[in-house]
Design an enzyme around this catalytic site. Structure first.
Site, PDB file in Angstrom:
ATOM      1  N   PRO A  10      -5.577   4.363   6.513  1.00 13.03           N
ATOM      2  CA  PRO A  10      -5.870   3.357   7.537  1.00 13.03           C
ATOM      3  C   PRO A  10      -5.712   1.917   7.067  1.00 13.03           C
ATOM      4  O   PRO A  10      -6.113   1.557   5.963  1.00 13.03           O
ATOM      5  CB  PRO A  10      -7.332   3.638   7.903  1.00 13.03           C
ATOM      6  CG  PRO A  10      -7.885   4.442   6.782  1.00 13.03           C
ATOM      7  CD  PRO A  10      -6.725   5.234   6.227  1.00 13.03           C
ATOM      8  N   ASN A  11      -5.126   1.147   7.958  1.00 16.29           N
ATOM      9  CA  ASN A  11      -4.951  -0.314   7.835  1.00 16.29           C
ATOM     10  C   ASN A  11      -3.878  -0.724   6.833  1.00 16.29           C
ATOM     11  O   ASN A  11      -3.538  -1.905   6.754  1.00 16.29           O
ATOM     12  CB  ASN A  11      -6.284  -1.010   7.487  1.00 16.29           C
ATOM     13  CG  ASN A  11      -7.314  -0.805   8.576  1.00 16.29           C
ATOM     14  OD1 ASN A  11      -7.022  -1.060   9.740  1.00 16.29           O
ATOM     15  ND2 ASN A  11      -8.485  -0.318   8.227  1.00 16.29           N
ATOM     16  N   ARG A  18      -2.274  -9.817   6.117  1.00 16.84           N
ATOM     17  CA  ARG A  18      -3.633 -10.380   6.041  1.00 16.84           C
ATOM     18  C   ARG A  18      -4.229 -10.136   4.668  1.00 16.84           C
ATOM     19  O   ARG A  18      -3.768  -9.261   3.945  1.00 16.84           O
ATOM     20  CB  ARG A  18      -4.545  -9.714   7.091  1.00 16.84           C
ATOM     21  CG  ARG A  18      -4.360 -10.333   8.461  1.00 16.84           C
ATOM     22  CD  ARG A  18      -4.958  -9.456   9.512  1.00 16.84           C
ATOM     23  NE  ARG A  18      -3.943  -9.175  10.540  1.00 16.84           N
ATOM     24  CZ  ARG A  18      -4.085  -8.333  11.533  1.00 16.84           C
ATOM     25  NH1 ARG A  18      -5.192  -7.633  11.652  1.00 16.84           N
ATOM     26  NH2 ARG A  18      -3.139  -8.168  12.422  1.00 16.84           N
ATOM     27  N   TYR A  23      -4.922  -8.025  -1.369  1.00 19.97           N
ATOM     28  CA  TYR A  23      -3.908  -6.967  -1.361  1.00 19.97           C
ATOM     29  C   TYR A  23      -2.485  -7.444  -1.654  1.00 19.97           C
ATOM     30  O   TYR A  23      -1.556  -6.627  -1.682  1.00 19.97           O
ATOM     31  CB  TYR A  23      -3.949  -6.224  -0.020  1.00 19.97           C
ATOM     32  CG  TYR A  23      -5.279  -5.562   0.238  1.00 19.97           C
ATOM     33  CD1 TYR A  23      -5.743  -4.555  -0.596  1.00 19.97           C
ATOM     34  CD2 TYR A  23      -6.088  -5.960   1.305  1.00 19.97           C
ATOM     35  CE1 TYR A  23      -6.970  -3.950  -0.384  1.00 19.97           C
ATOM     36  CE2 TYR A  23      -7.322  -5.369   1.526  1.00 19.97           C
ATOM     37  CZ  TYR A  23      -7.757  -4.366   0.685  1.00 19.97           C
ATOM     38  OH  TYR A  23      -8.968  -3.771   0.887  1.00 19.97           O
ATOM     39  N   ASN A  74      -2.737   6.913  -1.131  1.00 24.46           N
ATOM     40  CA  ASN A  74      -3.677   5.798  -0.968  1.00 24.46           C
ATOM     41  C   ASN A  74      -4.381   6.063   0.357  1.00 24.46           C
ATOM     42  O   ASN A  74      -3.836   5.783   1.429  1.00 24.46           O
ATOM     43  CB  ASN A  74      -2.959   4.444  -0.943  1.00 24.46           C
ATOM     44  CG  ASN A  74      -3.958   3.288  -0.869  1.00 24.46           C
ATOM     45  OD1 ASN A  74      -5.148   3.502  -0.604  1.00 24.46           O
ATOM     46  ND2 ASN A  74      -3.489   2.081  -1.091  1.00 24.46           N
ATOM     47  N   ALA A  77      -9.762   3.274   3.153  1.00 19.58           N
ATOM     48  CA  ALA A  77     -11.219   3.394   3.173  1.00 19.58           C
ATOM     49  C   ALA A  77     -11.707   4.842   3.296  1.00 19.58           C
ATOM     50  O   ALA A  77     -12.854   5.138   2.943  1.00 19.58           O
ATOM     51  CB  ALA A  77     -11.785   2.548   4.314  1.00 19.58           C
ATOM     52  N   GLU A  98      -4.010   9.582  -6.999  1.00 16.63           N
ATOM     53  CA  GLU A  98      -4.708   8.614  -6.145  1.00 16.63           C
ATOM     54  C   GLU A  98      -4.308   7.199  -6.558  1.00 16.63           C
ATOM     55  O   GLU A  98      -4.349   6.860  -7.743  1.00 16.63           O
ATOM     56  CB  GLU A  98      -6.225   8.805  -6.327  1.00 16.63           C
ATOM     57  CG  GLU A  98      -7.048   7.806  -5.544  1.00 16.63           C
ATOM     58  CD  GLU A  98      -8.552   7.984  -5.786  1.00 16.63           C
ATOM     59  OE1 GLU A  98      -8.953   8.899  -6.537  1.00 16.63           O
ATOM     60  OE2 GLU A  98      -9.318   7.182  -5.231  1.00 16.63           O
ATOM     61  N   HIS A 100      -4.644   2.932  -5.562  1.00 17.22           N
ATOM     62  CA  HIS A 100      -5.198   1.808  -4.797  1.00 17.22           C
ATOM     63  C   HIS A 100      -4.558   0.524  -5.288  1.00 17.22           C
ATOM     64  O   HIS A 100      -4.362   0.347  -6.504  1.00 17.22           O
ATOM     65  CB  HIS A 100      -6.721   1.720  -4.952  1.00 17.22           C
ATOM     66  CG  HIS A 100      -7.403   2.942  -4.467  1.00 17.22           C
ATOM     67  ND1 HIS A 100      -7.576   3.207  -3.136  1.00 17.22           N
ATOM     68  CD2 HIS A 100      -7.891   4.006  -5.139  1.00 17.22           C
ATOM     69  CE1 HIS A 100      -8.163   4.379  -3.001  1.00 17.22           C
ATOM     70  NE2 HIS A 100      -8.363   4.885  -4.197  1.00 17.22           N
ATOM     71  N   ARG A 107     -14.932  -4.032  -7.143  1.00 13.44           N
ATOM     72  CA  ARG A 107     -15.257  -4.550  -5.803  1.00 13.44           C
ATOM     73  C   ARG A 107     -16.660  -4.066  -5.378  1.00 13.44           C
ATOM     74  O   ARG A 107     -17.468  -3.723  -6.219  1.00 13.44           O
ATOM     75  CB  ARG A 107     -14.155  -4.139  -4.819  1.00 13.44           C
ATOM     76  CG  ARG A 107     -12.776  -4.708  -5.211  1.00 13.44           C
ATOM     77  CD  ARG A 107     -11.698  -4.352  -4.218  1.00 13.44           C
ATOM     78  NE  ARG A 107     -11.962  -4.956  -2.910  1.00 13.44           N
ATOM     79  CZ  ARG A 107     -11.318  -4.624  -1.794  1.00 13.44           C
ATOM     80  NH1 ARG A 107     -10.362  -3.698  -1.839  1.00 13.44           N
ATOM     81  NH2 ARG A 107     -11.608  -5.207  -0.651  1.00 13.44           N
TER      82      ARG A 107
HETATM   83  O1  CA2 Z   1      -6.987  -1.159  -2.700  1.00 11.83           O
HETATM   84  C1  CA2 Z   1      -6.594  -0.277  -1.925  1.00 11.83           C
HETATM   85  O2  CA2 Z   1      -5.447   0.140  -1.925  1.00 11.83           O
HETATM   86  C2  CA2 Z   1      -7.558   0.279  -0.874  1.00 11.83           C
HETATM   87  O3  CA2 Z   1      -7.283   1.661  -0.715  1.00 11.83           O
HETATM   88  C3  CA2 Z   1      -7.276  -0.477   0.404  1.00 11.83           C
HETATM   89  C4  CA2 Z   1      -8.241  -0.131   1.532  1.00 11.83           C
HETATM   90  C5  CA2 Z   1      -9.683  -0.261   1.055  1.00 11.83           C
HETATM   91  O4  CA2 Z   1     -10.559   0.147   2.082  1.00 11.83           O
HETATM   92  C6  CA2 Z   1      -9.937   0.550  -0.189  1.00 11.83           C
HETATM   93  O5  CA2 Z   1     -11.270   0.358  -0.591  1.00 11.83           O
HETATM   94  C7  CA2 Z   1      -9.011   0.128  -1.298  1.00 11.83           C
HETATM   95  C8  CA2 Z   1      -8.048  -1.087   2.712  1.00 11.83           C
HETATM   96  C9  CA2 Z   1      -6.663  -1.142   3.224  1.00 11.83           C
HETATM   97  C10 CA2 Z   1      -6.618  -2.304   4.174  1.00 11.83           C
HETATM   98  O6  CA2 Z   1      -5.402  -2.917   4.015  1.00 11.83           O
HETATM   99  C11 CA2 Z   1      -5.267  -4.147   4.559  1.00 11.83           C
HETATM  100  C12 CA2 Z   1      -4.115  -4.785   4.249  1.00 11.83           C
HETATM  101  C13 CA2 Z   1      -3.897  -6.043   4.755  1.00 11.83           C
HETATM  102  C14 CA2 Z   1      -4.829  -6.634   5.568  1.00 11.83           C
HETATM  103  C15 CA2 Z   1      -5.980  -5.981   5.878  1.00 11.83           C
HETATM  104  C16 CA2 Z   1      -6.207  -4.714   5.380  1.00 11.83           C
END
Ligand code: CA2
Length: 145
Positions: A10-11, A18, A23, A74, A77, A98, A100, A107
């Site tokens: 997700p996301n 963003r 990221y 990946n 969340a 896995e 990230h 974090r």
């Molecule tokens: O660091 C990572 O790759 C995560 O898997 C990213 C997830 C986060 O919930 C994990 O704790 C760590 C979030 C992905 C959201 O990606 C976005 C990218 C751009 C803007 C907003 C969110």
């Protein structure tokens, strides 16, 4: 040719648009292009998927059995919440690395827990998009051994 599924949760479709401080500026399309380039040098085939839905991710993991030799995952969340994803990985008995982008251990505390880690070969975090390429290197070596 050995095929690897690169699966994003997700996301991650928003990558590069963003929160670049957390990221980076690389988009998911950029990550896919980098992975395809890397896979070519390693002699691997890759399929690249993303979903914002837990059930869809589970379906993709089930469908990977017999089609792909391993998964780079990946789970976003869902990493920190999804026993269902953990069970799906355990049920297909496929090698999972896995990944990230961010260092989840540096974090918030709720990101320190991973339900994927106990069923993964290993975890790579904190190296941005490079982590996906490291995972492909690791799988190439692991699958050869
Ligand atoms: O660091 C990572 O790759 C995560 O898997 C990213 C997830 C986060 O919930 C994990 O704790 C760590 C979030 C992905 C959201 O990606 C976005 C990218 C751009 C803007 C907003 C969110």
């Amino acid at each position: 040719m050995t095929s690897i599924l690169i699966l994003n949760g997700p996301n991650l479709n928003l990558l590069g648009t963003r929160q670049p401080d957390v990221y980076g500026k690389t988009t998911l399309a950029d990550v896919e292009a980098l992975c395809r380039e890397k896979a070519k040098t390693l002699g691997l085939d890759v399929a690249f998927e993303q979903s914002n839905h837990e059930g869809a991710l589970i379906d993709l993991i089930h469908a990977a059995k017999g089609k792909h030799a391993a998964i780079v995952l990946n789970a976003g969340a869902y990493t920190h919440t999804s026993i269902a994803l953990m069970d799906a990985i355990a049920s297909v008995e496929l090698t999972v690395v896995e990944v990230h982008l961010s260092n989840i251990h540096a974090r918030e505390e709720f990101r320190h827990r991973s339900y994927i880690a106990p069923v993964a070969l290993g975890q790579i975090c904190g190296f941005g998009a490079q982590g996906y390429l490291m995972a492909l290197d690791a799988l190439k070596a692991h699958l050869k051994a």
